[in-house]
Design an enzyme around this catalytic site. Sequence first.
Site, mmCIF file in Angstrom:
data_model
loop_
_atom_site.group_PDB
_atom_site.id
_atom_site.type_symbol
_atom_site.label_atom_id
_atom_site.label_comp_id
_atom_site.label_asym_id
_atom_site.label_seq_id
_atom_site.Cartn_x
_atom_site.Cartn_y
_atom_site.Cartn_z
ATOM 1 N N THR A 20 0.795 -1.224 0.000
ATOM 2 C CA THR A 20 0.000 0.000 0.000
ATOM 3 C C THR A 20 0.827 1.273 0.000
ATOM 4 O OG1 THR A 20 -0.124 0.028 2.417
ATOM 5 C CG2 THR A 20 -1.868 -1.158 1.220
ATOM 6 N N TRP A 21 2.143 1.163 0.013
ATOM 7 C CA TRP A 21 2.986 2.343 0.097
ATOM 8 C C TRP A 21 2.749 3.260 -1.084
ATOM 9 C CZ3 TRP A 21 7.976 3.611 -2.272
ATOM 10 C CH2 TRP A 21 8.583 4.719 -1.677
ATOM 11 N N ASP A 51 -0.148 -5.110 3.212
ATOM 12 C CA ASP A 51 0.963 -4.457 3.893
ATOM 13 C C ASP A 51 0.639 -2.979 4.042
ATOM 14 O OD1 ASP A 51 3.425 -3.737 4.939
ATOM 15 O OD2 ASP A 51 4.388 -3.643 2.986
ATOM 16 N N TYR A 56 3.210 4.831 5.900
ATOM 17 C CA TYR A 56 2.666 4.839 4.539
ATOM 18 C C TYR A 56 1.551 5.869 4.404
ATOM 19 C CZ TYR A 56 4.955 0.261 3.959
ATOM 20 O OH TYR A 56 5.842 -0.773 3.892
#
Length: 98
Positions: A20-21, A51, A56
């Site tokens: 998801t970054w 993740d 993030y």
Amino acid sequence: MHYRPLGRTGLHASAVSMGTWKSFDVRVRKEIEHVSELVTEALRCGVNLFDAAPMYGEAEAVVLPATSRRERVRENTAVADTPALPPAARQQLEAMFA
């Protein structure tokens, strides 16, 4: 989808997870809805490991509700989190991989 044991947790994580970054650091309602649809589609395809982390941006705030809505819940869905490390621990890890 293939699944693998996730350590000794008893869970089986999908071989493909969703990171998801940057892509999930959204704040505008339209973007949040779009990302929520992506999570729904990933769940439909068998992804059960996401993740997300506080570093993030807003990723956790988007992924957690999207994976926990009653109609979208998968029994073994996991959201991995990356904790902030104290400087000494970070230095030790960096030295291990240098």
